[in-house]
Each structure stands twice: as structure tokens, then as C-alpha cells.
Design a protein around this motif. Structure first.
Motif, PDB file in Angstrom:
ATOM      1  N   ASP A  61       0.864  -1.175   0.000  1.00  0.00           N
ATOM      2  CA  ASP A  61       0.000   0.000   0.000  1.00  0.00           C
ATOM      3  C   ASP A  61       0.901   1.226   0.000  1.00  0.00           C
ATOM      4  OD1 ASP A  61      -1.890   1.948   0.320  1.00  0.00           O
ATOM      5  OD2 ASP A  61      -2.810   1.087   2.092  1.00  0.00           O
ATOM      6  N   HIS A  64       0.438   7.038   2.490  1.00  0.00           N
ATOM      7  CA  HIS A  64       0.889   7.428   3.824  1.00  0.00           C
ATOM      8  C   HIS A  64      -0.081   8.485   4.347  1.00  0.00           C
ATOM      9  CE1 HIS A  64       5.195   5.862   3.810  1.00  0.00           C
ATOM     10  NE2 HIS A  64       4.652   5.445   2.685  1.00  0.00           N
ATOM     11  N   GLU A  81       2.055   4.454   7.470  1.00  0.00           N
ATOM     12  CA  GLU A  81       1.920   3.838   6.145  1.00  0.00           C
ATOM     13  C   GLU A  81       0.581   3.119   6.073  1.00  0.00           C
ATOM     14  OE1 GLU A  81       4.165   0.745   3.132  1.00  0.00           O
ATOM     15  OE2 GLU A  81       5.168   1.390   4.955  1.00  0.00           O
ATOM     16  N   GLY A  82      -0.133   3.317   4.972  1.00  0.00           N
ATOM     17  CA  GLY A  82      -1.452   2.714   4.783  1.00  0.00           C
ATOM     18  C   GLY A  82      -2.541   3.726   5.043  1.00  0.00           C
ATOM     19  N   ARG A  83      -3.745   3.406   4.584  1.00  0.00           N
ATOM     20  CA  ARG A  83      -4.845   4.341   4.782  1.00  0.00           C
ATOM     21  C   ARG A  83      -6.104   3.683   5.272  1.00  0.00           C
ATOM     22  NH1 ARG A  83      -6.597   5.626  -1.433  1.00  0.00           N
ATOM     23  NH2 ARG A  83      -7.844   7.244  -0.506  1.00  0.00           N
ATOM     24  N   GLN A  87      -5.217  -0.167   9.966  1.00  0.00           N
ATOM     25  CA  GLN A  87      -3.800   0.207   9.926  1.00  0.00           C
ATOM     26  C   GLN A  87      -3.573   1.485  10.712  1.00  0.00           C
ATOM     27  OE1 GLN A  87      -3.828   0.335   5.665  1.00  0.00           O
ATOM     28  NE2 GLN A  87      -2.288  -1.280   5.550  1.00  0.00           N
TER      29      GLN A  87
END
Length: 105
Positions: A61, A64, A81-83, A87
Motif C-alpha cells: 500500500d 501514507h 503507512e497505509g490508509r 492500519q
């Protein structure tokens, strides 16, 4: 290095100033009155084909999410990191988590 050149400074001076400033930062930010949240895509998505399911899936993914203090001058507080919600909840620093009853008083 380019930023140092643009302002007529040598890179060793800028690096030293940055190191001194970094040491002066608090280990944990103070209270945040207005929390800013923004997301940015980092690079291109990478895909792999799953032969078992017959579909494409992302291998990483590339999103950020950044949290910043909009009014208090603390700047960037965290970057995750990730949305996805899971997460974000797992990676959100304690000081950015929603306040529980004991922290609201």
C-alpha cells in the motif's frame, strides 16, 4: 544539499544545525487543539496476479497518512503507512489516539 546551496550555506553547517534542533525536540508532543490529517501517495502501486483466486492484488500500500498540529506550531506529529482504519488505529501513536474518560478531564 540543494536547499543549503540555494541559501548560500554549506551542507556541514546545515547538517549540524539540524542535529542540534532535533535534540531540542520533545519526546512527546503537547496537547493538540486542531489536528490536521492528510494523505499522500508514495510512488506507483505494485500488483501481483494471484493464480489461485484469478485476481490481481496489491503487494504494497503506497499511501501514507500524516498527522499535524494545525494551530500549535508542533508541525508533523506522525506519519503512518497505509490508509485503512485498522492500519491507522494500530499505528497511531498514543498521544494521537482519541482521549479516554481519564484524559478528557
Amino acid at each position: 544539499m540543494q536547499a543549503a546551496r540555494d541559501h548560500g550555506l554549506s551542507w556541514p553547517i546545515v547538517a549540524t544545525a539540524f542535529t542540534l534542533m532535533q535534540r531540542a525536540l520533545p519526546t512527546e508532543p503537547g496537547q493538540v487543539a486542531v489536528l490536521g490529517i492528510g494523505e499522500i501517495r508514495r510512488g506507483k502501486p505494485r500488483w501481483t496476479f494471484d493464480e489461485v483466486t484469478g485476481s490481481w492484488t496489491t503487494t504494497a500500500d503506497r499511501w501514507h497518512v500524516g498527522f499535524c498540529d494545525l494551530t500549535g506550531g508542533q508541525g508533523l506529529l506522525a506519519q503512518v503507512e497505509g490508509r485503512g482504519g485498522g492500519q491507522l488505529a494500530a499505528a497511531t501513536p498514543r498521544h494521537l489516539a482519541p482521549a479516554g474518560p481519564s484524559r478528557r478531564d
